[in-house]
Motif scaffolding. Structure first.
Motif: not given
Length: 378
Positions: A245-261
């Motif tokens: 599940a933490a694999f997914g959490v890490g990837l979601i965080q990256r999606c948020v970071d990249e999309s927001l920037a």
């Protein structure tokens, strides 16, 4: 009830974040293209004590809990899900030995992992994925041990592993009650590891088939009693699914970071993308799913550390995080538009990496079966 990490946990998370940004992130794109795991990252992670976290101190491990494991896993997989998976998935391989192994087995096979070696978990077969009880690899008793015949597929880190924890049938007619686990060393005659398999995503995490052709395994490498393999595997999954599940959490965080920037820097129709409600709502939904996935994952990990039965919570965390990761990766590409489809930006890789989260370690459909079964049991 409180929702704060301890100061020690915060320090571990920050150390993992710094390591991921410094050692993993710069190598992610190249490792994906070359389909290679950068071994120097493993060596540096071992030096800092950031891998094999839940190995006990008696075998040279850190003796930390599942919460610390998911904190580090999240940071690694934010930087690269492929590299992060290869770094963390030893935990899946050694968990059966922790739960079902003798003291002698633990000392012999866990200590090398604390020093940076690899092991693999061998369950999935070409004809048995979600149907764990349907495995056809068989173990036939012989003088001094067993002869194993069969094959495994999609085995993470198999090309790197010194040994495999293999699940086989000692009684082919007994369904799941005939399953037994064995420690199979990679150099055993009759054991062959195939070449690294081509994959849609997570290309930096080596995955291969294992072929067992009348491979002899001494009796002292059996984990537990004959027929105890299925129960052992289910216990392992309760412990390992928070990590996945933490694999997914890490990837979601990256999606948020990249999309927001990107939404802040790119303009359309005279204003930044983030000021368009359609884009802002996508970002808000990403953040909502990130927060939910993270809390579910931490709860499932906490239950493991408390010694409580968390089968349902582990499945909820794994299914939700996997589905949320796929959704967020898809929406990240939408926010980037045409550039999201280009290899010039990392979101196409996030999309490719995310998909298998809904498949391995029990598909999202199987997790829902488990959740419903647990609801009925309760």
């Amino acid at each position: 009830m409180h929702f704060q990490l301890t100061s020690e946990q915060l320090q571990i998370k920050e150390l993992a974040r710094q390591f991921a940004d410094r050692e993993i992130l710069p190598l992610a794109a190249e490792a994906d293209v070359k389909r290679e795991f950068p071994m120097q990252v493993q060596a540096k992670a071992v030096e800092l004590g950031l891998v094999n976290l839940t190995l006990p101190e008696s075998v040279g491990g850190a003796g930390l809990g599942c919460v610390e494991l998911v904190l580090v896993t999240e940071e690694f997989c934010r930087a690269c899900l492929g590299i992060g998976t290869a770094l963390c998935v030893n935990a899946l391989a050694y968990e059966p030995i922790l739960l079902g192994g003798s003291e002698a087995q633990q000392q012999r096979y866990l200590a090398p992992l604390a020093q940076g070696r690899f092991a693999s978990f061998g369950m999935t077969e070409p004809g048995a994925g979600s149907d764990v009880a349907g495995i056809r690899t068989r173990a036939t008793r012989t003088e001094g041990g067993y002869r194993l015949q069969g094959s495994k597929i999609w085995i993470s880190n198999a090309p790197l592993a010194d040994y495999f924890v293999v699940f086989a049938k000692t009684d082919m007619a007994a369904s799941h009650k005939g399953m037994t686990a064995f420690i199979v060393e990679a150099g055993t005659p009759g054991v062959t590891v195939g070449p690294a398999m081509g994959k849609l995503g997570q290309r930096a995490a080596p995955t291969a088939e294992i072929f067992l052709d009348d491979a002899f395994v001494p009796e002292d490498r059996r984990l537990g009693a004959e027929g105890s393999g299925f129960a052992l595997a289910m216990a392992v999954f309760d412990h390992s699914r928070p990590m996945v599940a933490a694999f997914g959490v890490g990837l979601i965080q990256r999606c948020v970071d990249e999309s927001l920037a990107y939404a802040r820097s790119r303009s359309s129709m005279g204003k930044p993308l983030i000021e368009h409600q359609a884009v802002a709502h996508k970002l808000a939904e990403m953040q909502m799913r990130l927060e939910a996935a993270r809390l579910l994952t931490y709860q499932a990990a906490w239950l493991v550390d408390q010694g409580q039965r968390g089968t349902m919570q582990a499945s909820i965390a794994k299914a939700f995080a996997a589905d949320a990761a796929m959704w967020c990766a898809t929406e990240a590409i939408q926010i980037f538009g045409g550039m999201g489809y280009s290899t010039e930006y990392p979101v196409e890789k996030l999309f490719r990496d995310a998909k298998v989260l809904q498949i391995y370690e029990g598909t999202s459909e199987i997790q829902r079966n488990i959740i419903a079964r647990e609801m009925a049991r309760i």
